[in-house]
Design an enzyme around this catalytic site. Structure first.
Site, PDB file in Angstrom:
ATOM      1  N   TYR A   1     -12.732  -2.480  12.348  1.00 47.77           N
ATOM      2  CA  TYR A   1     -11.004  -1.825  12.100  1.00 47.77           C
ATOM      3  C   TYR A   1     -10.323  -2.436  13.038  1.00 47.77           C
ATOM      4  CZ  TYR A   1      -7.649   1.178  10.955  1.00 47.77           C
ATOM      5  OH  TYR A   1      -6.620   1.979  10.371  1.00 47.77           O
TER       6      TYR A   1
ATOM      7  N   GLY B   1       0.526  -1.178  -0.161  1.00 53.29           N
ATOM      8  CA  GLY B   1       0.073  -0.058   0.083  1.00 53.29           C
ATOM      9  C   GLY B   1       1.124   1.121  -0.371  1.00 53.29           C
TER      10      GLY B   1
ATOM     11  N   ARG C   1       0.560   6.001  -1.817  1.00 53.02           N
ATOM     12  CA  ARG C   1      -0.401   6.962  -1.201  1.00 53.02           C
ATOM     13  C   ARG C   1      -0.240   7.056   0.089  1.00 53.02           C
ATOM     14  NH1 ARG C   1      -6.626   6.637  -1.165  1.00 53.02           N
ATOM     15  NH2 ARG C   1      -6.585   4.524  -0.706  1.00 53.02           N
TER      16      ARG C   1
ATOM     17  N   SER D   1      -3.470   0.701  14.842  1.00 55.91           N
ATOM     18  CA  SER D   1      -3.925   1.957  14.785  1.00 55.91           C
ATOM     19  C   SER D   1      -4.064   2.108  16.605  1.00 55.91           C
ATOM     20  CB  SER D   1      -5.401   2.340  14.307  1.00 55.91           C
ATOM     21  OG  SER D   1      -5.555   3.507  14.825  1.00 55.91           O
TER      22      SER D   1
ATOM     23  N   LYS E   1      -7.100  -4.114  14.196  1.00 54.53           N
ATOM     24  CA  LYS E   1      -5.884  -3.939  14.310  1.00 54.53           C
ATOM     25  C   LYS E   1      -5.151  -4.064  15.552  1.00 54.53           C
ATOM     26  CE  LYS E   1      -5.400  -0.833  10.839  1.00 54.53           C
ATOM     27  NZ  LYS E   1      -4.554  -1.593  10.386  1.00 54.53           N
TER      28      LYS E   1
END
Length: 250
Positions: free
Chosen positions: A158, A15, A18, A145, A162
Site C-alpha cells: 500500500y 470509487g 462510499r 496517503s 501511494k
C-alpha cells in the site's frame, strides 16, 4: 478574485460510492459541479449517492467500472465528454488495501494492491488528458496517503502504491502544465470511514497519540481539500502534495 465555486464544472470521482469518495462527490456537487461516480460492486450505494447529488440540483451518473481496465476508463471519459460536453475535474480515489508483514505477504497481495492503486491512476489520468487539453484546462486530484510519504509496517504494498501516486502526479503535472492542466495529491492521514470502524479501540488510541491534533479525521475534511484543489482558488498550485493528517506525518 477567484471564488470557491464549481458552477458549470463536470467532475468524475472514481470509487465514489462510499467513504472518502462519497464525501468528495457530494461536496463537489454542493459547490456546483455535475458529478459522475464509479463503483466496483455496490450499485445500491452508488445509486444513493447519485440521488443525493441530483437532490442538490446537479446532474449525476453512477457507473460500474473496473478501475484497472484501461478501455473502460477511456470509454467512460469519452462518454462523459459526449454527454456533458467536457471533463473539468478528475478525482482518482479508487483503491484497496491488503495488509501483511513483508515476510508473510503473498505475491498476489502485492500485485493486487499495486495494480489497483497505481494503474487506475494511470488509466483515468491518461484518458482525461486529451479532452482536458482540448478544453485548455482541468484539475486532477489523486488521493494518496501519508503512508506513501512515511511508510508503515505491514503496508509495504500500500505504501509503495501511494508513494508511486506522488511521483506519477508530479511528472504528469510537469508534462501538462503548459496546457492549463493542474495535477495535485491529497494525502489523508487516519480518516474515520466504514472501513476503519472495525479497528480495535487500542489501535485508535495509538493513532490519536501520534497525531498532534489528537483525533482521527473526517471524510469531509478530505473532501474540503479536494474542492479547493478542484476550484480556481488553487489556480497557481500544481504538482503539490497536501497532507490532511492532523500533523501525523509532520
Amino acid at each position: 478574485m477567484a471564488q470557491l465555486s464549481l458552477e458549470g464544472k463536470t467532475a468524475l470521482v472514481t470509487g465514489g460510492s462510499r467513504g472518502i469518495g462519497k464525501a468528495i462527490a457530494l461536496t463537489l456537487a454542493e459547490f456546483g459541479a455535475d458529478v459522475v461516480v464509479t463503483y466496483a460492486r455496490s450499485s445500491e450505494a452508488a445509486e444513493a449517492v447519485k440521488a443525493e447529488i441530483e437532490a442538490k440540483g446537479r446532474k449525476a451518473k453512477a457507473v460500474q467500472a473496473d478501475a484497472v481496465n484501461f478501455d473502460q476508463a477511456t470509454e467512460l471519459i469519452n462518454e462523459i465528454v459526449a454527454d456533458w460536453g467536457k471533463l473539468d475535474i478528475l478525482v482518482n480515489n479508487a483503491g484497496i488495501t491488503k495488509d501483511n508483514l513483508i515476510l508473510r505477504m503473498s505475491e498476489d497481495q502485492w500485485d493486487d494492491v499495486i495494480t489497483t492503486n497505481l494503474k487506475s491512476i494511470f488509466n483515468y489520468s491518461k484518458a482525461a488528458a486529451r479532452p482536458m487539453m482540448k478544453n485548455r484546462g482541468g484539475s486532477i486530484i489523486n488521493i494518496s496517503s501519508v503512508v506513501g510519504l512515511t511508510g508503515n509496517a505491514g503496508q509495504s504494498n500500500y505504501s509503495a502504491s501511494k508513494a508511486g501516486i506522488v511521483g506519477f502526479t508530479k511528472s504528469y503535472a510537469k508534462e501538462l502544465a503548459s496546457r492549463g492542466i493542474r495535477a495535485n495529491v491529497v494525502a489523508p492521514g487516519y480518516i474515520l470511514t466504514d472501513m476503519t470502524e472495525v479497528l480495535d479501540e487500542k489501535v485508535l488510541d495509538g493513532i490519536k497519540q501520534v497525531t498532534p491534533l489528537g483525533r482521527a479525521g473526517e471524510a469531509q475534511e478530505i473532501a474540503d481539500a479536494v474542492v479547493f484543489l478542484a476550484s480556481d482558488m488553487s489556480s497557481y498550485i500544481t504538482g503539490e502534495v497536501i497532507r490532511v493528517d492532523g500533523g501525523m506525518a509532520m
